[in-house]
Design a protein around this motif. Structure first.
Motif, PDB file in Angstrom:
ATOM      1  N   ILE A  75       5.633  22.305 -73.343  1.00 27.32           N
ATOM      2  CA  ILE A  75       5.846  21.807 -74.709  1.00 27.32           C
ATOM      3  C   ILE A  75       4.565  21.354 -75.401  1.00 27.32           C
ATOM      4  O   ILE A  75       4.354  21.688 -76.581  1.00 27.32           O
ATOM      5  N   PRO A  76       3.678  20.566 -74.776  1.00 30.17           N
ATOM      6  CA  PRO A  76       2.466  20.138 -75.498  1.00 30.17           C
ATOM      7  C   PRO A  76       1.636  21.304 -76.034  1.00 30.17           C
ATOM      8  O   PRO A  76       1.098  21.220 -77.148  1.00 30.17           O
ATOM      9  N   ARG A  77       1.519  22.371 -75.264  1.00 30.68           N
ATOM     10  CA  ARG A  77       0.764  23.538 -75.736  1.00 30.68           C
ATOM     11  C   ARG A  77       1.463  24.180 -76.935  1.00 30.68           C
ATOM     12  O   ARG A  77       0.805  24.599 -77.898  1.00 30.68           O
ATOM     13  N   LEU A  78       2.799  24.266 -76.892  1.00 28.35           N
ATOM     14  CA  LEU A  78       3.539  24.812 -78.029  1.00 28.35           C
ATOM     15  C   LEU A  78       3.336  23.956 -79.272  1.00 28.35           C
ATOM     16  O   LEU A  78       3.170  24.477 -80.378  1.00 28.35           O
ATOM     17  N   LEU A  79       3.345  22.643 -79.098  1.00 28.11           N
ATOM     18  CA  LEU A  79       3.145  21.738 -80.231  1.00 28.11           C
ATOM     19  C   LEU A  79       1.754  21.897 -80.837  1.00 28.11           C
ATOM     20  O   LEU A  79       1.592  21.892 -82.063  1.00 28.11           O
TER      21      LEU A  79
END
Length: 319
Positions: A77-81
């Motif tokens: 998720i952090p990379r997607l954000l």
């Protein structure tokens, strides 16, 4: 370029495909889900750790699931954000970072299956062999089962990624929202036979073992419940097993949905989106299911909120 040796360390990651108009809503939604995953799962682990009455094999094994869910969500998720507001042509990622993300993604998936397998074994022992449960499911046994679940997944994924990183690269585009093993070995123009054989074989072994063991376990539990006339036993089995089975079915649906959608080219984008769901839906629903369905955990949560409310009211009265 496709047939030439290509060893650039910088890859282009497709990431999450969203329109400029939906970038902000997508970012807020993903961020809120990630915060909920972190708070709920870490909160349950802290609650179980602090409450001595919850130091039972079932709850200690569930801590494995919560820790694994936090790990899996943090890997994706952090990379997607960070890429939501970046143009698709500028979403670069270093090869080593891509390999690490792929390892974490597959490790989370493998551990999800192995942990749920040992949780099914725990339910089997508690319901089918209640007199021997305390003797068999000791703290040492729980530790052994925990280490085995994580070690099996780690070894399987280490070999999987080891076969991939040995390959040379002739491409640089990752056609996926995040890095995984298939996206990585597709960057190579070499013979991928061994990658396909091991990848398919390991998936069949893990999925087959997971589905087979859970199915046999619940079949045996159902037979014991049918043959028993004890309402207490049947009620206990329904309460604990329904929760575990719900978590397992959610994981299977999240796992198989992208596999099915990828078979149809017209749904390929939906399949890529569904692949993210495996790292979002189960981690978000698992703590809610366990926290609200298991009586002991639910009581502790309500007690904590009640005590905090009373303390807050007393503080206001004193003022």
């Amino acid at each position: 370029m496709e047939n030439q040796s290509f060893n650039a360390d910088l890859l282009l990651l497709e990431g999450l495909k969203v329109t400029p108009q939906s970038s902000f809503p997508a970012f807020i939604l993903l961020l809120l889900i990630y915060i909920f995953i972190m708070v709920s799962n870490i909160g349950l682990v802290v609650l179980i750790s602090m409450e001595r009455s919850l130091h039972q094999p079932m709850y200690l094994l569930f801590c494995n699931m919560s820790i694994n869910d936090v790990f899996g969500a943090t890997a994706i998720i952090p990379r997607l954000l960070s890429d939501v507001f970046v143009a698709s042509a500028d979403r670069y990622i270093h090869y080593i970072d891509c390999v690490i993300q792929a390892f974490c993604s597959h490790f989370h998936a493998g551990t999800s299956h192995t942990v749920l397998m040992i949780m099914a074994f725990d339910r089997y022992m508690a319901i089918c062999n209640p007199l021997q449960y305390a003797t068999i499911m000791t703290n040492r046994m729980v530790l052994r089962l925990t280490v085995s679940a994580w070690a099996v997944a780690f070894a399987s994924v280490a070999i999987l990624l080891g076969l991939t990183i040995r390959l040379s690269r002739c491409r640089r585009i990752i056609l996926n929202p995040f890095c995984d093993n298939a996206s990585l070995f597709k960057l190579s123009c070499q013979n991928l036979l061994w990658n396909h054989i091991y990848g398919l074989g390991s998936a069949v072994v893990i999925l087959g073992s997971s589905i087979g063991s859970v199915a046999l376990t619940y079949l045996r539990i159902a037979m014991v419940c049918v043959s028993s006339r004890s309402r207490v036993l049947n009620s206990r089995a329904l309460q604990t097993c329904a929760t575990h089975l719900a978590v397992y079915m959610i994981m299977l649906v999240s796992c198989f949905t992208p596999l099915v959608l990828h078979r149809y080219p017209q749904w390929s984008d939906h399949g890529k989106l569904a692949s993210i769901m495996f790292h979002v839906v189960p981690p978000a629903l698992n703590p809610a299911i366990y926290g609200l369905q298991i009586k002991e955990v639910r009581q502790r949560i309500f007690k904590m909120f009640y005590n905090n409310k009373v303390a807050l009211m007393d503080g206001k009265l004193n003022i």
